[in-house]
Design an enzyme around this catalytic site. Structure first.
Site, PDB file in Angstrom:
ATOM      1  N   LYS A 111       0.824  -1.220   0.000  1.00 54.79           N
ATOM      2  CA  LYS A 111       0.000   0.000   0.000  1.00 54.79           C
ATOM      3  C   LYS A 111       0.851   1.260   0.000  1.00 54.79           C
ATOM      4  CE  LYS A 111      -4.458  -1.390   1.882  1.00 54.79           C
ATOM      5  NZ  LYS A 111      -5.495  -1.062   2.884  1.00 54.79           N
ATOM      6  N   LYS A 194      -4.241  -8.849  -7.086  1.00 55.82           N
ATOM      7  CA  LYS A 194      -5.442  -9.136  -6.327  1.00 55.82           C
ATOM      8  C   LYS A 194      -6.583  -8.219  -6.777  1.00 55.82           C
ATOM      9  CE  LYS A 194      -5.271  -7.526  -2.016  1.00 55.82           C
ATOM     10  NZ  LYS A 194      -5.023  -7.343  -0.586  1.00 55.82           N
ATOM     11  N   LYS A 197     -10.444  -2.869  -4.169  1.00 58.69           N
ATOM     12  CA  LYS A 197     -11.328  -1.697  -4.178  1.00 58.69           C
ATOM     13  C   LYS A 197     -10.645  -0.490  -4.776  1.00 58.69           C
ATOM     14  CE  LYS A 197     -13.323  -2.906   0.279  1.00 58.69           C
ATOM     15  NZ  LYS A 197     -12.765  -3.018   1.623  1.00 58.69           N
TER      16      LYS A 197
HETATM   17  P1  TYM Z   1     -10.744  -5.379   3.503  1.00 59.97           P
HETATM   18  O1  TYM Z   1     -11.846  -4.403   3.544  1.00 59.97           O
HETATM   19  O2  TYM Z   1      -9.548  -5.048   2.687  1.00 59.97           O
HETATM   20  O3  TYM Z   1     -11.273  -6.803   3.022  1.00 59.97           O
HETATM   21  C1  TYM Z   1     -12.412  -7.394   3.615  1.00 59.97           C
HETATM   22  C2  TYM Z   1     -12.348  -8.905   3.455  1.00 59.97           C
HETATM   23  O4  TYM Z   1     -12.304  -9.265   2.075  1.00 59.97           O
HETATM   24  C3  TYM Z   1     -11.199 -10.120   1.832  1.00 59.97           C
HETATM   25  N1  TYM Z   1     -10.662  -9.831   0.490  1.00 59.97           N
HETATM   26  C4  TYM Z   1     -10.463 -10.750  -0.453  1.00 59.97           C
HETATM   27  N2  TYM Z   1     -10.654 -12.091  -0.458  1.00 59.97           N
HETATM   28  C5  TYM Z   1     -10.359 -12.750  -1.604  1.00 59.97           C
HETATM   29  N3  TYM Z   1      -9.887 -12.138  -2.718  1.00 59.97           N
HETATM   30  C6  TYM Z   1      -9.668 -10.805  -2.755  1.00 59.97           C
HETATM   31  N4  TYM Z   1      -9.228 -10.210  -3.860  1.00 59.97           N
HETATM   32  C7  TYM Z   1      -9.962 -10.053  -1.580  1.00 59.97           C
HETATM   33  N5  TYM Z   1      -9.877  -8.736  -1.260  1.00 59.97           N
HETATM   34  C8  TYM Z   1     -10.312  -8.619   0.004  1.00 59.97           C
HETATM   35  C9  TYM Z   1     -10.197  -9.792   2.910  1.00 59.97           C
HETATM   36  O5  TYM Z   1      -9.315 -10.872   3.118  1.00 59.97           O
HETATM   37  C10 TYM Z   1     -11.100  -9.527   4.091  1.00 59.97           C
HETATM   38  O6  TYM Z   1     -11.458 -10.745   4.723  1.00 59.97           O
HETATM   39  N6  TYM Z   1      -7.837  -5.793   7.401  1.00 59.97           N
HETATM   40  C11 TYM Z   1      -9.149  -6.317   7.012  1.00 59.97           C
HETATM   41  C12 TYM Z   1     -10.270  -5.682   7.774  1.00 59.97           C
HETATM   42  C13 TYM Z   1     -10.215  -5.948   9.246  1.00 59.97           C
HETATM   43  C14 TYM Z   1     -10.407  -7.194   9.888  1.00 59.97           C
HETATM   44  C15 TYM Z   1     -10.274  -6.955  11.276  1.00 59.97           C
HETATM   45  C16 TYM Z   1     -10.666  -8.489   9.422  1.00 59.97           C
HETATM   46  C17 TYM Z   1      -9.984  -5.024  10.226  1.00 59.97           C
HETATM   47  N7  TYM Z   1     -10.030  -5.625  11.430  1.00 59.97           N
HETATM   48  C18 TYM Z   1     -10.398  -7.969  12.211  1.00 59.97           C
HETATM   49  C19 TYM Z   1     -10.784  -9.503  10.371  1.00 59.97           C
HETATM   50  C20 TYM Z   1     -10.663  -9.241  11.740  1.00 59.97           C
HETATM   51  C21 TYM Z   1      -9.293  -6.124   5.507  1.00 59.97           C
HETATM   52  O7  TYM Z   1      -8.475  -6.468   4.767  1.00 59.97           O
HETATM   53  O8  TYM Z   1     -10.371  -5.571   5.042  1.00 59.97           O
END
Ligand code: TYM
Length: 336
Positions: A111, A194, A197
């Site tokens: 990032k 990947k 968003k």
């Molecule tokens: P975020 O918003 O980036 O992603 C949310 C969830 O979507 C999954 N994900 C994917 N899975 C498969 N392929 C992809 N291309 C892909 N892009 C995103 C992520 O693995 C995630 O499960 N850091 C976390 C948010 C968070 C969180 C937590 C999660 C904050 N605190 C505590 C679990 C427990 C995240 O990446 O969000």
């Protein structure tokens, strides 16, 4: 007691990767676990968010969770900034985690890119806030996509060091739940990246707000190769784009990859994409429809989030008291 915690950032453009890697798996867990599903707005602001849009994006994320099967009557659904304990515990974890641990985080390196000196401090300590999210409730199981594995290992390291430093088993060691046939969904335009968003081109992802025509157009234009589909999964080695589409099909149709290949081996991608569009539209249109319905009624969503925040705060309170007492912070347990 086992407890599930997971979350996603309300940074707009909820996509098929979020759905298949995470949300789709959350509903089932409600049968066996107490579940907390959080919209992590404090994580979202580690990069710039338009204040005029953040509230709507937060409701959109909550709507996506519910449309994917989260039941606000059975799970606790809330937004992170409503429960002050997340920020409090993350500060304490900043004092437990080591700089060297954070320096190894690949997501931060990706990032921040070449811009390491110019990104927010929040982006750097993002993983300690994530550890606080989970451990504020002594969460034991965390359903996420593959890209979150390293952050969960850091969460384990923080829990272990905290317990060791203070000589008390305060925190459990969390277990990641990474399931399904599409735990890492890739960009439709580049199989080495990947699905995300923040990618500028909308053609790289299927958004959870896309209609049937848009979904069809994006899959038809998705990059592939000229070979027909192979008979077995090892025939997808070195064919990242082809593998990605097969994984997406398998996850949406709830079939093992082997069975999908059994059905399409020898066929070209034109036929396969037609079938993929059918499966995707059939599976996603109820989700999209339900999301749109929920977003049309923001008052109801806000009431759900209010109630969730209240329940989450009640669970967090005794844990935070125990942590403060363990550290030796004066007045643990006293309010006001
Ligand atoms: P975020 O918003 O980036 O992603 C949310 C969830 O979507 C999954 N994900 C994917 N899975 C498969 N392929 C992809 N291309 C892909 N892009 C995103 C992520 O693995 C995630 O499960 N850091 C976390 C948010 C968070 C969180 C937590 C999660 C904050 N605190 C505590 C679990 C427990 C995240 O990446 O969000």
């Amino acid at each position: 007691t086992p407890r599930v915690f997971s979350g996603a950032q309300p940074s707009g453009n909820m996509h098929l990767g979020n759905y298949l890697g995470a949300f789709k798996n959350w509903g089932k867990l409600q049968d066996d676990y107490e579940c907390l599903y959080c919209v992590v707005d404090l994580h979202a602001i580690t990069v710039w968010q338009d204040p005029a849009r953040l509230a709507a994006q937060t409701r959109e994320a909550a709507a996506a969770y519910i449309a994917a099967g989260v039941d606000p009557e059975r799970a606790i659904l809330f937004n992170q900034s409503r429960v002050a304990g997340h920020a409090e515990l993350s500060w304490m974890f900043n004092c437990v985690a080591r700089i060297g641990w954070l320096n190894r985080m690949t997501q931060f390196k990706d990032k921040a890119g070449k811009n390491r000196e110019k990104v927010s401090v929040g982006l750097y300590v993002y993983p300690t806030l994530m550890a606080a999210d989970i451990l504020l409730y002594k969460g034991t199981h965390v359903p996420v996509g593959e890209d979150q594995k390293q952050h969960l290992e850091l969460t384990q390291d923080i829990a272990q060091k905290f317990n060791h430093d203070f000589g008390r088993e305060v925190f459990p060691i969390v277990e990641p739940i990474i399931t399904g046939e599409a735990t890492r969904v890739m960009s439709l335009r580049d199989g080495t990246k990947k699905m995300s968003k923040s990618e500028p081109s909308d053609m790289t992802r299927i958004n959870l707000t896309d209609d049937a025509d848009t979904i069809a157009q994006k899959f038809r234009k998705a990059r592939t190769d000229a070979e027909p589909l192979p008979e077995t999964a090892d025939g997808l080695d070195d064919r990242a784009e082809a593998r990605n589409l097969v994984n997406i099909y398998a996850a949406l149709a709830d079939l093992p990859v082997a069975e999908v290949l059994g059905q399409f081996a020898g066929k070209g991608f034109k036929d396969f994409k037609d079938a993929l569009v059918d499966v995707a539209v059939a599976h996603l249109s109820p989700v999209t429809g339900e999301m749109a319905r929920l977003m049309g009624d923001p008052a109801t969503l806000d009431a759900i989030l209010d109630r969730g925040a209240e329940k989450a705060a009640a669970l967090a309170e005794p844990v935070l008291d125990e942590v403060k007492e363990t550290i030796g912070l004066l007045g643990a347990g006293r309010r006001g």
